[in-house]
Write an enzyme that holds these catalytic residues in place. Structure first.
Site, mmCIF file in Angstrom:
data_model
loop_
_atom_site.group_PDB
_atom_site.id
_atom_site.type_symbol
_atom_site.label_atom_id
_atom_site.label_comp_id
_atom_site.label_asym_id
_atom_site.label_seq_id
_atom_site.Cartn_x
_atom_site.Cartn_y
_atom_site.Cartn_z
ATOM 1 N N PRO A 159 0.811 -1.224 0.000
ATOM 2 C CA PRO A 159 0.000 0.000 0.000
ATOM 3 C C PRO A 159 0.844 1.274 0.000
ATOM 4 C CG PRO A 159 -0.093 -1.086 2.144
ATOM 5 C CD PRO A 159 0.571 -2.037 1.209
ATOM 6 N N GLU A 186 2.466 -7.704 9.011
ATOM 7 C CA GLU A 186 2.613 -6.266 9.196
ATOM 8 C C GLU A 186 3.385 -5.597 8.055
ATOM 9 O OE1 GLU A 186 2.050 -2.611 10.999
ATOM 10 O OE2 GLU A 186 1.128 -4.551 11.403
ATOM 11 N N ARG A 210 -4.284 -8.984 -20.414
ATOM 12 C CA ARG A 210 -5.278 -8.691 -21.446
ATOM 13 C C ARG A 210 -4.723 -7.764 -22.525
ATOM 14 N NH1 ARG A 210 -8.150 -4.138 -21.248
ATOM 15 N NH2 ARG A 210 -10.065 -5.149 -21.929
ATOM 16 N N ASP A 218 -10.070 1.025 -24.678
ATOM 17 C CA ASP A 218 -10.525 0.940 -23.295
ATOM 18 C C ASP A 218 -10.518 2.294 -22.612
ATOM 19 O OD1 ASP A 218 -10.998 -1.769 -23.218
ATOM 20 O OD2 ASP A 218 -8.978 -2.272 -22.554
#
Length: 245
Positions: free
Chosen positions: A89, A116, A154, A169
């Site tokens: 993150p 963690e 893809r 897209d």
């Protein structure tokens, strides 16, 4: 392309990689997946891969040894170093631009953490990329790795049935994709836009470009700051603003 995924929970990937486009990509020999439980690289009796953080604190931290050993095993015969991607993150937010960049590579290695966090030496001395799929925290990196894998695979030539699909897209052109319609032409009194039934492909392309711009202005106006607008697009924006979009 070859994609290696280092994880403590390899069974999580069986459904995602064994269905739909990911399955077809393997059948077409466009990609090979290798999902590896990196616990087997631990050099201790109990195959332990995590430990308490030095200095104290909550949670457990992934030890460097199993990760370094796994990556070394996967790259020992490689002349060109693959992209080694840490799912975290704290990483740079994943974008379509990054997906296109990764799709040009021959070999990707994803490292999926748990607990963690990672021993900092993994981040500093092993990886080439640190990626997040958003400003939130998951229980592990597996789901994020699945998202990125799907987004990248893809884009490989020959994976999708229509070669124009990834080019048009949302985000690939810098704009959100235009609205789509299919049969019936009238559903419960709701009609398909007449231009789409006209057979005039030039007018259809113009309509799609205009509606793509309209949708982007309405839903993601921030995206327009990142592209160079044509004179025609600028005129359309003035129309939209006069109509309150």
């Amino acid at each position: 392309m070859k994609i290696d995924i280092l994880t403590l929970f390899p069974d999580m990937f069986s459904g995602v990689l064994g269905e739909s486009i990911m399955k077809k990509a393997q059948e077409k020999v466009k990609v090979t997946f290798n999902v590896i439980d990196f616990r087997k690289y631990a050099d201790n009796k109990h195959l332990k891969v995590d430990d308490y953080p030095y200095g104290g604190g909550a949670g457990m931290v992934l030890m460097p040894q199993p990760i370094f050993a796994a990556v070394d095993d996967l790259t020992k015969e490689k002349i060109k170093k693959p992209r080694i991607i840490l799912m975290c993150p704290q990483g740079a937010t994943f974008t379509q631009e990054k997906a296109e960049e990764l799709a040009a590579e021959d070999h990707l290695i994803f490292i999926c953490g748990h607990y963690e966090g990672y021993d900092e030496r993994i981040r500093e001395h092993l990886i080439t990329d640190e990626i997040s799929i958003g400003d939130y925290v998951l229980t592990g990196g597996e789901l994020a790795a699945m998202v990125i894998t799907d987004s990248v695979v893809r884009l490989l030539p020959g994976v999708l049935g229509n070669e124009d699909s990834p080019v048009k897209d949302s985000h690939s052109s810098g704009l959100l994709e235009h609205p789509h319609y299919t049969r019936p032409a009238n559903f419960n009194g709701l009609d398909v836009p007449e231009v789409l039934l006209s057979g005039n492909h030039k007018n259809i392309d113009l309509w799609r470009e205009k509606e793509s711009l309209r949708r982007t202005l309405k839903r993601r106006p921030d995206m327009l700051d990142k592209i160079k607008l044509s004179d025609q697009q600028k005129k359309w924006i003035k129309e939209f603003e006069a109509e309150n979009i």
